[in-house]
Scaffold this motif. Structure first.
Motif, PDB file in Angstrom:
ATOM      1  N   GLY A  17       0.821  -1.211   0.000  1.00  0.00           N
ATOM      2  CA  GLY A  17       0.000   0.000   0.000  1.00  0.00           C
ATOM      3  C   GLY A  17       0.853   1.258   0.000  1.00  0.00           C
ATOM      4  O   GLY A  17       0.560   2.225  -0.720  1.00  0.00           O
ATOM      5  N   VAL A  18       1.930   1.248   0.789  1.00  0.00           N
ATOM      6  CA  VAL A  18       2.838   2.403   0.826  1.00  0.00           C
ATOM      7  C   VAL A  18       3.519   2.584  -0.525  1.00  0.00           C
ATOM      8  O   VAL A  18       3.619   3.702  -1.038  1.00  0.00           O
ATOM      9  CB  VAL A  18       3.879   2.229   1.962  1.00  0.00           C
ATOM     10  N   LEU A  20       2.426   1.613  -3.469  1.00  0.00           N
ATOM     11  CA  LEU A  20       1.406   2.064  -4.418  1.00  0.00           C
ATOM     12  C   LEU A  20       1.104   3.557  -4.236  1.00  0.00           C
ATOM     13  O   LEU A  20       0.980   4.299  -5.213  1.00  0.00           O
ATOM     14  CB  LEU A  20       0.133   1.236  -4.253  1.00  0.00           C
ATOM     15  N   ALA A  21       1.006   4.008  -3.003  1.00  0.00           N
ATOM     16  CA  ALA A  21       0.743   5.425  -2.735  1.00  0.00           C
ATOM     17  C   ALA A  21       1.899   6.297  -3.221  1.00  0.00           C
ATOM     18  O   ALA A  21       1.683   7.370  -3.809  1.00  0.00           O
ATOM     19  CB  ALA A  21       0.502   5.643  -1.245  1.00  0.00           C
ATOM     20  N   LEU A  22       3.127   5.862  -3.009  1.00  0.00           N
ATOM     21  CA  LEU A  22       4.286   6.609  -3.496  1.00  0.00           C
ATOM     22  C   LEU A  22       4.312   6.673  -5.021  1.00  0.00           C
ATOM     23  O   LEU A  22       4.583   7.725  -5.599  1.00  0.00           O
ATOM     24  CB  LEU A  22       5.585   5.981  -2.979  1.00  0.00           C
ATOM     25  N   ALA A  24       1.735   6.439  -7.094  1.00  0.00           N
ATOM     26  CA  ALA A  24       0.647   7.322  -7.536  1.00  0.00           C
ATOM     27  C   ALA A  24       1.027   8.786  -7.321  1.00  0.00           C
ATOM     28  O   ALA A  24       0.776   9.635  -8.187  1.00  0.00           O
ATOM     29  CB  ALA A  24      -0.641   6.995  -6.787  1.00  0.00           C
ATOM     30  N   GLY A  25       1.646   9.087  -6.190  1.00  0.00           N
ATOM     31  CA  GLY A  25       2.086  10.462  -5.925  1.00  0.00           C
ATOM     32  C   GLY A  25       3.119  10.936  -6.936  1.00  0.00           C
ATOM     33  O   GLY A  25       3.051  12.075  -7.419  1.00  0.00           O
ATOM     34  N   THR A  29       2.494  13.947  -9.659  1.00  0.00           N
ATOM     35  CA  THR A  29       3.414  15.085  -9.639  1.00  0.00           C
ATOM     36  C   THR A  29       4.027  15.299 -11.024  1.00  0.00           C
ATOM     37  O   THR A  29       4.128  16.427 -11.503  1.00  0.00           O
ATOM     38  CB  THR A  29       4.528  14.861  -8.596  1.00  0.00           C
TER      39      THR A  29
END
Length: 147
Positions: A17-18, A20-22, A24-25, A29
Motif C-alpha cells: 500500500g505504501v 502504491l501510494a508513493l 501514484a504520488g 506530480t
C-alpha cells in the motif's frame, strides 16, 4: 519475537500500500501540468510555455477570424481577455463555427501562434464543455447555463 502468518500478511499488504501510494504520488506530480483539460489564451500567455510543448487550447472562435484556403485553416481563439491565432491543416469538424466553443490539441509555435493537430467542436447549440464554459464565465465573456 516471531511474527504470525497474519502479522506477516498484514505487513506485506501495508508495504505494498505504501509503495502504491508513493507511485501514484510520483505519477501525479510528474503529470501535474498535463492533467489540465485545456489552457485559455490568457493562461498560455501567463504560463510562459516553451514552443513545441503539447497542450490543448480552448475558448471561443472569434467572429470573422476564420480563413480557409483548401485544407489550410487559420482562426483566432479568444477568452475575452486574450486571444491566440491557431493554424490547422485538415478538414474541420462539421460543427466548427465562428462564435462557438472549441478545443484544439497541438503546440505553441515560436511566433506565438498555435499549431493544431486536431480540433474538437461542440456537438450542438446548447452544449459547451464545462471547462470551457467555466473559463469563459470567469472572464465574463459567456453567460450560458453551462450545459
Amino acid at each position: 519475537m516471531a511474527w504470525t502468518r497474519k502479522q506477516k500478511r498484514l505487513g506485506i499488504i501495508a508495504g505494498l500500500g505504501v509503495i502504491l501510494a508513493l507511485a501514484a504520488g510520483l505519477i501525479l506530480t510528474a503529470l501535474r501540468d498535463q492533467i489540465v483539460f485545456f489552457y485559455s489564451p490568457t493562461e498560455i500567455a501567463e504560463a510562459a510555455l516553451t514552443p513545441g510543448t503539447p497542450i490543448r487550447l480552448g475558448g471561443l472562435v472569434l467572429e470573422d477570424s476564420w480563413h480557409q484556403e483548401g485544407e489550410n485553416n487559420t482562426f483566432i481563439v479568444h477568452d475575452g481577455a486574450g486571444q491566440m491565432t491557431a493554424h490547422y491543416t485538415g478538414i474541420l469538424p462539421d460543427l466548427f463555427r465562428e462564435g462557438q466553443g472549441v478545443v484544439a490539441e497541438g503546440s505553441l509555435q515560436a511566433d506565438g501562434s498555435f499549431l493544431a493537430t486536431s480540433v474538437l467542436a461542440k456537438h450542438d447549440e446548447t452544449y459547451m464543455p464545462r471547462e470551457v464554459a467555466d473559463s469563459l464565465r470567469e472572464q465574463g465573456v459567456w453567460q450560458g447555463d453551462g450545459g
